[in-house]
Design an enzyme around this catalytic site. Structure first.
Site, PDB file in Angstrom:
ATOM      1  N   ARG A 242       0.859  -1.178   0.000  1.00  0.00           N
ATOM      2  CA  ARG A 242       0.000   0.000   0.000  1.00  0.00           C
ATOM      3  C   ARG A 242       0.896   1.229   0.000  1.00  0.00           C
ATOM      4  O   ARG A 242       1.969   1.233   0.596  1.00  0.00           O
ATOM      5  CB  ARG A 242      -0.933   0.015   1.219  1.00  0.00           C
ATOM      6  CG  ARG A 242      -2.114  -0.949   1.124  1.00  0.00           C
ATOM      7  CD  ARG A 242      -3.101  -0.491   0.057  1.00  0.00           C
ATOM      8  NE  ARG A 242      -4.317  -1.293   0.015  1.00  0.00           N
ATOM      9  CZ  ARG A 242      -4.521  -2.305  -0.807  1.00  0.00           C
ATOM     10  NH1 ARG A 242      -3.557  -2.676  -1.653  1.00  0.00           N
ATOM     11  NH2 ARG A 242      -5.661  -2.958  -0.803  1.00  0.00           N
ATOM     12  N   GLU A 271      -3.977   7.935  -5.170  1.00  0.00           N
ATOM     13  CA  GLU A 271      -4.145   7.263  -6.456  1.00  0.00           C
ATOM     14  C   GLU A 271      -5.374   7.808  -7.174  1.00  0.00           C
ATOM     15  O   GLU A 271      -6.422   7.968  -6.543  1.00  0.00           O
ATOM     16  CB  GLU A 271      -4.272   5.751  -6.253  1.00  0.00           C
ATOM     17  CG  GLU A 271      -3.000   5.117  -5.687  1.00  0.00           C
ATOM     18  CD  GLU A 271      -3.113   3.596  -5.562  1.00  0.00           C
ATOM     19  OE1 GLU A 271      -4.164   3.020  -5.917  1.00  0.00           O
ATOM     20  OE2 GLU A 271      -2.135   2.992  -5.098  1.00  0.00           O
ATOM     21  N   HIS A 290      -1.063   0.574  -9.865  1.00  0.00           N
ATOM     22  CA  HIS A 290      -1.722  -0.380  -8.962  1.00  0.00           C
ATOM     23  C   HIS A 290      -2.257  -1.579  -9.755  1.00  0.00           C
ATOM     24  O   HIS A 290      -3.442  -1.907  -9.711  1.00  0.00           O
ATOM     25  CB  HIS A 290      -2.860   0.297  -8.196  1.00  0.00           C
ATOM     26  CG  HIS A 290      -3.209  -0.408  -6.925  1.00  0.00           C
ATOM     27  ND1 HIS A 290      -3.609   0.260  -5.784  1.00  0.00           N
ATOM     28  CD2 HIS A 290      -3.207  -1.719  -6.589  1.00  0.00           C
ATOM     29  CE1 HIS A 290      -3.861  -0.623  -4.813  1.00  0.00           C
ATOM     30  NE2 HIS A 290      -3.624  -1.827  -5.290  1.00  0.00           N
TER      31      HIS A 290
END
Length: 339
Positions: A242, A271, A290
């Site tokens: 993360r 993000e 991601h």
């Protein structure tokens, strides 16, 4: 102290109401659920209304943080399933302290993430970015590459994803060790696992530091200026956990100062990564959106896991992947570490 995991057998009503939080795409393969339940496909702005009376919730849009604001409307909720391995987006205090059972999608992402990490290690060792840049410039740029055989990786996070990474890196001759919640010797995947309190001392041994830990109160900001300063100047940092595990400002400063040689980042504290972030243009940084665990076919796999768990829930069987809401992840017995 760890609180007990809530019971894994919440009894559903005869025809339950299942809310599904999704954005632009609904999960595939939901026909079996739709036959026996009233399914409410919803979005963040409609979630509160659709949660009223719902017995179960599928958080398909796992990046959404809408559940906390909508939580007061969850007047009948018994079970929440998240279509991701990490559950930090839904572990707000009200859900954590409730009787609602929380499950995740452990088992879908481990192999793909491990392959992605290996790809990043090879990209750094063989300077693939430099080769591609030279090709675009039609420049014949000879240099020597690094070996990965014999290099050392310190893997921060010893859950299923960290273990898959360890096995994959060992397969190409790398030495690995783990840093996790508790230290132990003779681990089948890591060889040795050190406790988090030993992190700074172990980082100096690493050619690659792979961050794959869950985001919890204890791990937030784990890789900070002190941790980066403990790394070798030739070392690279890879984060597939993360974004908030790493202090971004400290990382940018360390990269600019040559404290570490490079970083590959698949996750970020914000993000999408803002266009103004210096990480985009740093020559020693690889940025990906991601996607380390997302492979062709992963969406049907995520949906199938939920449908299987739904069937278990309807039959009163134990659910798969029950999260300990106080730890922030699915506890794995020592005997099952190779699963």
């Amino acid at each position: 102290m760890t609180a007990p995991v809530p019971p894994a057998r919440p009894d559903p009503p005869a025809r339950p109401i299942v809310a599904v939080l999704c954005a632009d795409r609904r999960p595939p393969g939901m026909r079996e659920v739709e036959r026996g339940a009233d399914v409410r496909y919803t979005t963040a702005d409609r979630l509160a209304g659709d949660l009223r009376g719902a017995d179960a919730l599928l958080v398909w849009d796992f990046r959404s943080s809408a559940l906390e604001a909508a939580w007061p409307a969850a007047d009948a909720l018994r079970w929440t399933h998240v279509a991701s391995a990490g559950v930090d987006a839904v572990l707000f205090p009200a859900l954590r302290d409730s009787d609602v059972v929380l499950t995740n999608s452990r088992g879908v992402f481990e192999g793909p993430v491990a392959e992605y990490v290996l790809g990043l290690v090879l990209a750094f060792a063989k300077d693939l970015a430099g080769t591609m840049a030279a090709q675009r410039e039609r420049r014949w740029w000879y240099r020597e590459a690094e070996r990965v055989d014999g290099a050392t990786a310190v893997i921060v996070g010893t859950g299923p994803i960290g273990r898959a990474v360890a096995r994959t890196l060992r397969a190409v001759g790398m030495r690995v060790e783990g840093v996790g919640r508790g230290g132990r010797g003779h681990d089948p995947d890591f060889g040795v696992v050190h406790g988090l309190d030993a992190l700074t001392r172990r980082l100096g041994h690493a050619d690659y530091v792979v961050v794959a830990a869950p985001l919890t109160a204890r791990t937030t900001g784990l890789v900070d200026a002190a941790a980066l300063a403990a790394m070798k100047p030739s070392a690279r940092l890879i984060n597939v956990g993360r974004g908030a595990l790493v202090v971004t400002a400290d990382l940018v400063a360390a990269l600019r100062a040559g404290i570490i040689a490079g970083a590959a980042l698949d996750v970020f504290d914000t993000e999408p990564l803002p266009a103004g972030s210096p990480l985009w243009s740093m020559p020693n940084v690889l940025v990906s959106p991601h996607m380390a665990g997302d492979v062709v076919g992963h969406l049907p796999m995520l949906a199938a896991l939920f449908v299987d768990n739904y069937g278990r829930w309807r039959r009163g069987l134990p659910l798969r992947n029950v999260v300990d809401k106080y730890l922030g992840y699915v506890p794995v017995p020592a005997a099952a570490t190779r699963d």
